[in-house]
Design a protein around this motif. Structure first.
Motif, PDB file in Angstrom:
ATOM      1  N   SER A 114       0.834  -1.193   0.000  1.00 22.67           N
ATOM      2  CA  SER A 114       0.000   0.000   0.000  1.00 22.67           C
ATOM      3  C   SER A 114       0.871   1.245   0.000  1.00 22.67           C
ATOM      4  CB  SER A 114      -0.885  -0.009   1.250  1.00 22.67           C
ATOM      5  OG  SER A 114      -1.543   1.211   1.400  1.00 22.67           O
ATOM      6  N   SER A 115       0.340   2.315  -0.574  1.00 21.77           N
ATOM      7  CA  SER A 115       1.095   3.568  -0.569  1.00 21.77           C
ATOM      8  C   SER A 115       0.846   4.360   0.709  1.00 21.77           C
ATOM      9  CB  SER A 115       0.705   4.423  -1.781  1.00 21.77           C
ATOM     10  OG  SER A 115      -0.690   4.707  -1.732  1.00 21.77           O
ATOM     11  N   ASP A 116      -0.186   3.997   1.454  1.00 21.69           N
ATOM     12  CA  ASP A 116      -0.506   4.693   2.694  1.00 21.69           C
ATOM     13  C   ASP A 116       0.134   3.993   3.884  1.00 21.69           C
ATOM     14  OD1 ASP A 116      -2.152   6.481   1.346  1.00 21.69           O
ATOM     15  OD2 ASP A 116      -3.912   5.193   1.574  1.00 21.69           O
ATOM     16  N   VAL A 117       0.640   4.781   4.796  1.00 23.73           N
ATOM     17  CA  VAL A 117       1.152   4.240   6.051  1.00 23.73           C
ATOM     18  C   VAL A 117       0.058   4.458   7.076  1.00 23.73           C
ATOM     19  CG1 VAL A 117       2.910   4.453   7.834  1.00 23.73           C
ATOM     20  CG2 VAL A 117       3.501   4.888   5.455  1.00 23.73           C
ATOM     21  N   ASP A 118      -0.410   3.383   7.673  1.00 19.72           N
ATOM     22  CA  ASP A 118      -1.412   3.543   8.718  1.00 19.72           C
ATOM     23  C   ASP A 118      -1.196   2.510   9.812  1.00 19.72           C
ATOM     24  OD1 ASP A 118      -2.463   1.161   7.768  1.00 19.72           O
ATOM     25  OD2 ASP A 118      -4.121   2.117   6.729  1.00 19.72           O
ATOM     26  N   ALA A 119      -2.030   2.594  10.821  1.00 24.65           N
ATOM     27  CA  ALA A 119      -1.890   1.733  11.991  1.00 24.65           C
ATOM     28  C   ALA A 119      -2.016   0.259  11.636  1.00 24.65           C
ATOM     29  CB  ALA A 119      -2.931   2.124  13.028  1.00 24.65           C
ATOM     30  N   ASP A 120      -2.766  -0.063  10.600  1.00 22.52           N
ATOM     31  CA  ASP A 120      -2.934  -1.464  10.216  1.00 22.52           C
ATOM     32  C   ASP A 120      -1.612  -2.127   9.855  1.00 22.52           C
ATOM     33  OD1 ASP A 120      -5.639  -1.390  10.659  1.00 22.52           O
ATOM     34  OD2 ASP A 120      -6.145  -0.979   8.578  1.00 22.52           O
ATOM     35  N   HIS A 121      -0.690  -1.372   9.286  1.00 23.39           N
ATOM     36  CA  HIS A 121       0.608  -1.935   8.920  1.00 23.39           C
ATOM     37  C   HIS A 121       1.399  -2.327  10.168  1.00 23.39           C
ATOM     38  CE1 HIS A 121      -0.423   0.361   5.265  1.00 23.39           C
ATOM     39  NE2 HIS A 121       0.018  -0.740   4.693  1.00 23.39           N
ATOM     40  N   VAL A 122       1.327  -1.493  11.191  1.00 21.30           N
ATOM     41  CA  VAL A 122       2.008  -1.805  12.449  1.00 21.30           C
ATOM     42  C   VAL A 122       1.371  -3.044  13.074  1.00 21.30           C
ATOM     43  CG1 VAL A 122       2.535  -0.968  14.778  1.00 21.30           C
ATOM     44  CG2 VAL A 122       2.638   0.600  12.826  1.00 21.30           C
ATOM     45  N   LEU A 123       0.029  -3.085  13.057  1.00 23.20           N
ATOM     46  CA  LEU A 123      -0.680  -4.251  13.583  1.00 23.20           C
ATOM     47  C   LEU A 123      -0.272  -5.521  12.859  1.00 23.20           C
ATOM     48  CD1 LEU A 123      -4.376  -3.118  14.143  1.00 23.20           C
ATOM     49  CD2 LEU A 123      -2.816  -4.058  15.818  1.00 23.20           C
ATOM     50  N   ARG A 124      -0.224  -5.461  11.530  1.00 21.33           N
ATOM     51  CA  ARG A 124       0.129  -6.648  10.748  1.00 21.33           C
ATOM     52  C   ARG A 124       1.540  -7.108  11.057  1.00 21.33           C
ATOM     53  NH1 ARG A 124      -2.316  -4.509   5.911  1.00 21.33           N
ATOM     54  NH2 ARG A 124      -0.235  -4.034   5.171  1.00 21.33           N
ATOM     55  N   ALA A 125       2.464  -6.171  11.179  1.00 20.46           N
ATOM     56  CA  ALA A 125       3.855  -6.543  11.456  1.00 20.46           C
ATOM     57  C   ALA A 125       3.965  -7.238  12.815  1.00 20.46           C
ATOM     58  CB  ALA A 125       4.753  -5.314  11.404  1.00 20.46           C
ATOM     59  N   CYS A 126       3.333  -6.685  13.834  1.00 21.04           N
ATOM     60  CA  CYS A 126       3.379  -7.314  15.162  1.00 21.04           C
ATOM     61  C   CYS A 126       2.622  -8.634  15.151  1.00 21.04           C
ATOM     62  CB  CYS A 126       2.801  -6.380  16.212  1.00 21.04           C
ATOM     63  SG  CYS A 126       3.875  -4.977  16.567  1.00 21.04           S
ATOM     64  N   ASP A 127       1.522  -8.669  14.428  1.00 18.93           N
ATOM     65  CA  ASP A 127       0.703  -9.876  14.386  1.00 18.93           C
ATOM     66  C   ASP A 127       1.403 -11.026  13.666  1.00 18.93           C
ATOM     67  OD1 ASP A 127      -1.738 -10.322  15.674  1.00 18.93           O
ATOM     68  OD2 ASP A 127      -2.710 -10.696  13.746  1.00 18.93           O
ATOM     69  N   LYS A 128       2.275 -10.704  12.717  1.00 25.94           N
ATOM     70  CA  LYS A 128       3.006 -11.769  12.022  1.00 25.94           C
ATOM     71  C   LYS A 128       3.899 -12.535  12.983  1.00 25.94           C
ATOM     72  CE  LYS A 128       3.109 -10.986   7.168  1.00 25.94           C
ATOM     73  NZ  LYS A 128       3.948 -10.938   5.997  1.00 25.94           N
ATOM     74  N   GLY A 182       2.787 -15.300  27.226  1.00 29.11           N
ATOM     75  CA  GLY A 182       4.170 -14.877  26.989  1.00 29.11           C
ATOM     76  C   GLY A 182       4.258 -13.863  25.863  1.00 29.11           C
ATOM     77  N   PHE A 183       3.505 -14.112  24.788  1.00 28.53           N
ATOM     78  CA  PHE A 183       3.488 -13.160  23.673  1.00 28.53           C
ATOM     79  C   PHE A 183       2.923 -11.821  24.135  1.00 28.53           C
ATOM     80  CE2 PHE A 183       1.208 -11.030  20.238  1.00 28.53           C
ATOM     81  CZ  PHE A 183       2.256 -10.801  19.361  1.00 28.53           C
ATOM     82  N   ALA A 184       1.806 -11.861  24.881  1.00 24.66           N
ATOM     83  CA  ALA A 184       1.185 -10.624  25.368  1.00 24.66           C
ATOM     84  C   ALA A 184       2.148  -9.862  26.273  1.00 24.66           C
ATOM     85  CB  ALA A 184      -0.113 -10.935  26.102  1.00 24.66           C
ATOM     86  N   SER A 185       2.864 -10.566  27.114  1.00 27.46           N
ATOM     87  CA  SER A 185       3.822  -9.939  28.018  1.00 27.46           C
ATOM     88  C   SER A 185       4.966  -9.278  27.248  1.00 27.46           C
ATOM     89  CB  SER A 185       4.358 -10.992  28.984  1.00 27.46           C
ATOM     90  OG  SER A 185       5.304 -10.429  29.852  1.00 27.46           O
ATOM     91  N   LEU A 186       5.482  -9.990  26.260  1.00 22.33           N
ATOM     92  CA  LEU A 186       6.571  -9.451  25.441  1.00 22.33           C
ATOM     93  C   LEU A 186       6.117  -8.217  24.671  1.00 22.33           C
ATOM     94  CD1 LEU A 186       9.529 -10.082  24.498  1.00 22.33           C
ATOM     95  CD2 LEU A 186       8.473 -11.143  22.520  1.00 22.33           C
ATOM     96  N   LEU A 187       4.941  -8.290  24.053  1.00 20.80           N
ATOM     97  CA  LEU A 187       4.418  -7.145  23.304  1.00 20.80           C
ATOM     98  C   LEU A 187       4.146  -5.971  24.232  1.00 20.80           C
ATOM     99  CD1 LEU A 187       3.516  -5.920  20.643  1.00 20.80           C
ATOM    100  CD2 LEU A 187       1.275  -7.017  20.965  1.00 20.80           C
ATOM    101  N   GLY A 244      -3.937  -6.338  24.822  1.00 26.34           N
ATOM    102  CA  GLY A 244      -4.943  -7.156  25.482  1.00 26.34           C
ATOM    103  C   GLY A 244      -4.330  -8.415  26.072  1.00 26.34           C
ATOM    104  N   ALA A 245      -5.079  -9.072  26.942  1.00 25.43           N
ATOM    105  CA  ALA A 245      -4.596 -10.300  27.580  1.00 25.43           C
ATOM    106  C   ALA A 245      -4.288 -11.383  26.558  1.00 25.43           C
ATOM    107  CB  ALA A 245      -5.622 -10.808  28.585  1.00 25.43           C
ATOM    108  N   ASP A 246      -4.958 -11.307  25.402  1.00 29.42           N
ATOM    109  CA  ASP A 246      -4.726 -12.298  24.349  1.00 29.42           C
ATOM    110  C   ASP A 246      -3.610 -11.882  23.388  1.00 29.42           C
ATOM    111  OD1 ASP A 246      -6.001 -10.208  23.112  1.00 29.42           O
ATOM    112  OD2 ASP A 246      -7.492 -11.440  22.084  1.00 29.42           O
ATOM    113  N   GLY A 247      -2.948 -10.760  23.695  1.00 27.95           N
ATOM    114  CA  GLY A 247      -1.841 -10.304  22.868  1.00 27.95           C
ATOM    115  C   GLY A 247      -2.244  -9.416  21.708  1.00 27.95           C
TER     116      GLY A 247
END
Length: 142
Positions: free
Chosen positions: A21-35, A48-53, A73-76
């Motif tokens: 995408s040409s736009d930088v938005d919060a979804d890109h940050v979410l996707r990177a962390c979610d990967k 453990g993932f939630a704690s690290l994040l 969130g508690a689920d990371g």
């Protein structure tokens, strides 16, 4: 890995997410962390993932105050991304905030489990990055 190498890796991984995408938005940050969620959850579990994040978010907020509204969130899951969009006054600021968060996460991983295992987990989340790197190394040796 040195802090500079971690930042470069985070910048590169975030750029992979932004390539669609040409736009930088919060979804890109979410996707990177979610990967990273899948490979890390196998290793550390959801808590453990939630704690690290959560720790990565805390550290990133110190460097980028506009990330203050992020919450884990508690689920990371990472929340508050849409709320911070207006606080990041440009695409460069959003890109920098995302890079800092991802770098903090990678830095924590490196400290906890070492470079080889961290790179293995990153390779699991972004296999195309390591495939291209390995191919370039083979080509340069020929």
């Amino acid at each position: 890995m040195t802090p500079a190498a971690i930042e470069n890796l985070a910048r590169h991984l975030l750029a992979r997410e932004l390539a669609s995408s040409s736009d930088v938005d919060a979804d890109h940050v979410l996707r990177a962390c979610d990967k990273l969620r899948g490979p890390l959850t196998k290793l550390t579990g959801v808590a453990g993932f939630a704690s690290l994040l959560s720790r990565a978010v805390t550290l990133a907020k110190r460097k980028v105050p506009a990330l203050e509204r992020l919450r884990v969130g508690a689920d990371g899951t990472l929340g508050g991304c849409n709320e911070i969009q207006g606080d990041l006054d440009s695409a460069d600021a959003a890109r920098h905030g995302g890079m800092v968060l991802l770098a903090e996460m990678l830095g924590l991983l490196t400290t906890l489990i070492g470079d080889p295992l961290t790179l293995s987990l990153v390779g699991e989340a972004w296999p195309e990055v390591f495939t291209k790197t390995a191919n370039r190394k083979k080509e340069s040796k020929s």
